[in-house]
Design a protein around this motif. Structure first.
Motif, PDB file in Angstrom:
ATOM      1  N   MET A 174       0.823  -1.199   0.000  1.00 29.70           N
ATOM      2  CA  MET A 174       0.000   0.000   0.000  1.00 29.70           C
ATOM      3  C   MET A 174       0.864   1.258   0.000  1.00 29.70           C
ATOM      4  O   MET A 174       0.647   2.190  -0.762  1.00 29.70           O
ATOM      5  N   ILE A 175       1.859   1.267   0.881  1.00 36.05           N
ATOM      6  CA  ILE A 175       2.749   2.433   0.949  1.00 36.05           C
ATOM      7  C   ILE A 175       3.534   2.576  -0.345  1.00 36.05           C
ATOM      8  O   ILE A 175       3.704   3.685  -0.861  1.00 36.05           O
ATOM      9  N   TRP A 176       3.998   1.421  -0.899  1.00 35.23           N
ATOM     10  CA  TRP A 176       4.742   1.479  -2.164  1.00 35.23           C
ATOM     11  C   TRP A 176       3.870   2.061  -3.268  1.00 35.23           C
ATOM     12  O   TRP A 176       4.335   2.884  -4.063  1.00 35.23           O
ATOM     13  N   THR A 177       2.596   1.658  -3.324  1.00 35.11           N
ATOM     14  CA  THR A 177       1.688   2.165  -4.349  1.00 35.11           C
ATOM     15  C   THR A 177       1.492   3.664  -4.210  1.00 35.11           C
ATOM     16  O   THR A 177       1.485   4.403  -5.215  1.00 35.11           O
ATOM     17  N   MET A 178       1.353   4.143  -2.987  1.00 33.26           N
ATOM     18  CA  MET A 178       1.175   5.573  -2.746  1.00 33.26           C
ATOM     19  C   MET A 178       2.410   6.352  -3.180  1.00 33.26           C
ATOM     20  O   MET A 178       2.314   7.398  -3.836  1.00 33.26           O
ATOM     21  N   LEU A 179       3.592   5.845  -2.838  1.00 32.84           N
ATOM     22  CA  LEU A 179       4.834   6.516  -3.222  1.00 32.84           C
ATOM     23  C   LEU A 179       5.020   6.492  -4.734  1.00 32.84           C
ATOM     24  O   LEU A 179       5.467   7.479  -5.334  1.00 32.84           O
ATOM     25  N   ASN A 180       4.677   5.362  -5.349  1.00 38.00           N
ATOM     26  CA  ASN A 180       4.799   5.238  -6.796  1.00 38.00           C
ATOM     27  C   ASN A 180       3.884   6.238  -7.496  1.00 38.00           C
ATOM     28  O   ASN A 180       4.281   6.903  -8.461  1.00 38.00           O
ATOM     29  N   THR A 181       2.657   6.366  -7.007  1.00 43.61           N
ATOM     30  CA  THR A 181       1.704   7.313  -7.588  1.00 43.61           C
ATOM     31  C   THR A 181       2.176   8.749  -7.404  1.00 43.61           C
ATOM     32  O   THR A 181       2.085   9.568  -8.328  1.00 43.61           O
ATOM     33  N   TRP A 182       2.682   9.043  -6.217  1.00 41.04           N
ATOM     34  CA  TRP A 182       3.181  10.403  -5.953  1.00 41.04           C
ATOM     35  C   TRP A 182       4.348  10.746  -6.876  1.00 41.04           C
ATOM     36  O   TRP A 182       4.385  11.844  -7.457  1.00 41.04           O
ATOM     37  N   TYR A 183       5.272   9.809  -7.049  1.00 40.33           N
ATOM     38  CA  TYR A 183       6.433  10.079  -7.893  1.00 40.33           C
ATOM     39  C   TYR A 183       6.023  10.208  -9.357  1.00 40.33           C
ATOM     40  O   TYR A 183       6.572  11.034 -10.093  1.00 40.33           O
ATOM     41  N   ALA A 184       5.040   9.420  -9.780  1.00 35.20           N
ATOM     42  CA  ALA A 184       4.548   9.521 -11.153  1.00 35.20           C
ATOM     43  C   ALA A 184       3.959  10.903 -11.411  1.00 35.20           C
ATOM     44  O   ALA A 184       4.213  11.527 -12.457  1.00 35.20           O
ATOM     45  N   GLN A 185       3.186  11.402 -10.469  1.00 38.27           N
ATOM     46  CA  GLN A 185       2.606  12.738 -10.609  1.00 38.27           C
ATOM     47  C   GLN A 185       3.700  13.804 -10.647  1.00 38.27           C
ATOM     48  O   GLN A 185       3.608  14.764 -11.426  1.00 38.27           O
ATOM     49  N   ARG A 186       4.720  13.621  -9.856  1.00 40.07           N
ATOM     50  CA  ARG A 186       5.836  14.566  -9.829  1.00 40.07           C
ATOM     51  C   ARG A 186       6.576  14.571 -11.169  1.00 40.07           C
ATOM     52  O   ARG A 186       6.959  15.629 -11.679  1.00 40.07           O
ATOM     53  N   LEU A 187       6.789  13.390 -11.736  1.00 41.60           N
ATOM     54  CA  LEU A 187       7.460  13.296 -13.028  1.00 41.60           C
ATOM     55  C   LEU A 187       6.688  14.065 -14.103  1.00 41.60           C
ATOM     56  O   LEU A 187       7.279  14.803 -14.903  1.00 41.60           O
ATOM     57  N   MET A 188       5.372  13.903 -14.124  1.00 40.19           N
ATOM     58  CA  MET A 188       4.567  14.567 -15.143  1.00 40.19           C
ATOM     59  C   MET A 188       4.503  16.071 -14.916  1.00 40.19           C
ATOM     60  O   MET A 188       4.521  16.857 -15.866  1.00 40.19           O
ATOM     61  N   GLY A 228       3.959  -9.135 -20.086  1.00 44.90           N
ATOM     62  CA  GLY A 228       4.988  -8.893 -19.082  1.00 44.90           C
ATOM     63  C   GLY A 228       5.272  -7.434 -18.817  1.00 44.90           C
ATOM     64  O   GLY A 228       6.157  -7.120 -18.007  1.00 44.90           O
ATOM     65  N   ILE A 229       4.563  -6.504 -19.448  1.00 46.00           N
ATOM     66  CA  ILE A 229       4.827  -5.088 -19.267  1.00 46.00           C
ATOM     67  C   ILE A 229       4.497  -4.660 -17.831  1.00 46.00           C
ATOM     68  O   ILE A 229       3.446  -5.037 -17.288  1.00 46.00           O
ATOM     69  N   PRO A 230       5.384  -3.919 -17.161  1.00 47.88           N
ATOM     70  CA  PRO A 230       5.032  -3.377 -15.844  1.00 47.88           C
ATOM     71  C   PRO A 230       3.854  -2.416 -15.991  1.00 47.88           C
ATOM     72  O   PRO A 230       3.715  -1.736 -17.003  1.00 47.88           O
ATOM     73  N   ARG A 231       2.994  -2.359 -14.971  1.00 49.09           N
ATOM     74  CA  ARG A 231       1.789  -1.545 -15.096  1.00 49.09           C
ATOM     75  C   ARG A 231       1.612  -0.605 -13.911  1.00 49.09           C
ATOM     76  O   ARG A 231       0.491  -0.287 -13.514  1.00 49.09           O
ATOM     77  N   ASP A 232       2.725  -0.147 -13.368  1.00 48.44           N
ATOM     78  CA  ASP A 232       2.641   0.800 -12.257  1.00 48.44           C
ATOM     79  C   ASP A 232       2.573   2.230 -12.777  1.00 48.44           C
ATOM     80  O   ASP A 232       2.786   2.499 -13.969  1.00 48.44           O
ATOM     81  N   ALA A 233       2.292   3.161 -11.895  1.00 47.79           N
ATOM     82  CA  ALA A 233       2.058   4.551 -12.282  1.00 47.79           C
ATOM     83  C   ALA A 233       3.307   5.223 -12.843  1.00 47.79           C
ATOM     84  O   ALA A 233       3.217   6.038 -13.767  1.00 47.79           O
ATOM     85  N   VAL A 234       4.475   4.896 -12.296  1.00 50.62           N
ATOM     86  CA  VAL A 234       5.709   5.520 -12.784  1.00 50.62           C
ATOM     87  C   VAL A 234       6.023   5.050 -14.198  1.00 50.62           C
ATOM     88  O   VAL A 234       6.420   5.849 -15.058  1.00 50.62           O
ATOM     89  N   PHE A 235       5.847   3.760 -14.451  1.00 46.78           N
ATOM     90  CA  PHE A 235       6.069   3.251 -15.809  1.00 46.78           C
ATOM     91  C   PHE A 235       5.136   3.965 -16.787  1.00 46.78           C
ATOM     92  O   PHE A 235       5.553   4.379 -17.875  1.00 46.78           O
TER      93      PHE A 235
END
Length: 266
Positions: A1-15, A45-52
């Protein structure tokens, strides 16, 4: 859960920090979830997280920026970026056309490699020069822009791994786990001499490239225990020449699709 939140936050920051930040705010609200649920059906096999997704979407807009200049066919060197393009085309093709007109001045049609005609490596060379220019790099090289490094960075399964060997760009297909094969194919169309022949760079730019190459060779010979001169930047793969072959024949496999926008110039 924490990893997902951090991943989403970093994805938003990248954009937000991307030069396409304003346009990225106008991506369809449901595009990420649609891509996340469907991309694996086409790209196994493609990763499907927010940062990707964020990095792939930024790469797609980098390509739209290049292709929208028109004049010559422009090939996409990233399957990760293409995965977002395909999802968007399925989800809302009319909104995609509206988006491209607003932010890039024209519709960017999706054209499969088999339908582009001509030499795909030439279309990759067009994209290479334009992407370099957009990032403030020398059009003649040797450094690769981020769009050409995207699949390798993201470890895109069966994507395209681009690298520079002996000053010449080339590519190989990544394996099913996104691992890079250093035995790259170096199409002559993407080398500085090929760019000059195609009219993508000027004679002066080609001469500057030759001068830098000579200087790098001098620096390399003066450096003990190093196979790379000081001119190697972070986007240049300075692999040991003994472990790498660079086939100059080319194989037209560095892209699966592109765009052919009529009119305009380079």
């Amino acid at each position: 859960m924490i990893w997902t939140m951090l991943n989403t936050w970093y994805a938003q920051r990248l954009m937000q920090r991307s030069r396409h930040g304003k346009a990225l705010k106008e991506l369809p609200p449901g595009l990420y979830n649609y891509w996340k649920g469907s991309a694996n059906l086409e790209y196994h096999g493609i990763p499907r997280d927010a940062v990707f997704f964020a990095r792939s979407a930024i790469g797609l807009l980098d390509f739209f920026e290049c292709a929208a200049q028109g004049g010559k066919p422009c090939a996409l060197p990233s399957k990760a970026a293409d995965s977002v393009w395909h999802a968007w085309l399925r989800l809302s093709p009319l909104k995609l056309e509206t988006f491209c007109r607003k932010h890039f001045g024209r519709v960017v049609p999706h054209v499969e490699a088999s339908a582009m005609g001509g030499n795909l490596d030439e279309a990759l060379a067009v994209c290479l020069v334009r992407a370099r220019h957009a990032e403030g790099l020398n059009r003649e090289g040797p450094r690769l822009p981020s769009l050409f490094l995207l699949d390798k960075k993201l470890k895109m399964p069966l994507g395209y791994g681009y690298s520079v060997q002996h000053g010449q760009p080339g590519y190989s297909q990544l394996d099913a786990r996104g691992r890079f094969d250093p035995n790259i194919s170096c199409p002559p169309q993407m080398a500085a001499a090929g760019l000059l022949t195609a009219g993508l760079i000027t004679t002066a730019q080609f001469n500057d490239f030759e001068q830098r190459a000579r200087q790098q060779a001098t620096n390399s010979s003066d450096s003990s225990g190093s196979s790379c001169g000081s001119g190697c930047g972070s986007s240049v793969d300075c692999s040991d020449a003994s472990s790498t072959s660079c086939d100059s024949g080319g194989s037209s496999c560095g892209s699966s699709c592109g765009s052919s926008c009529g009119g305009g110039g380079d």
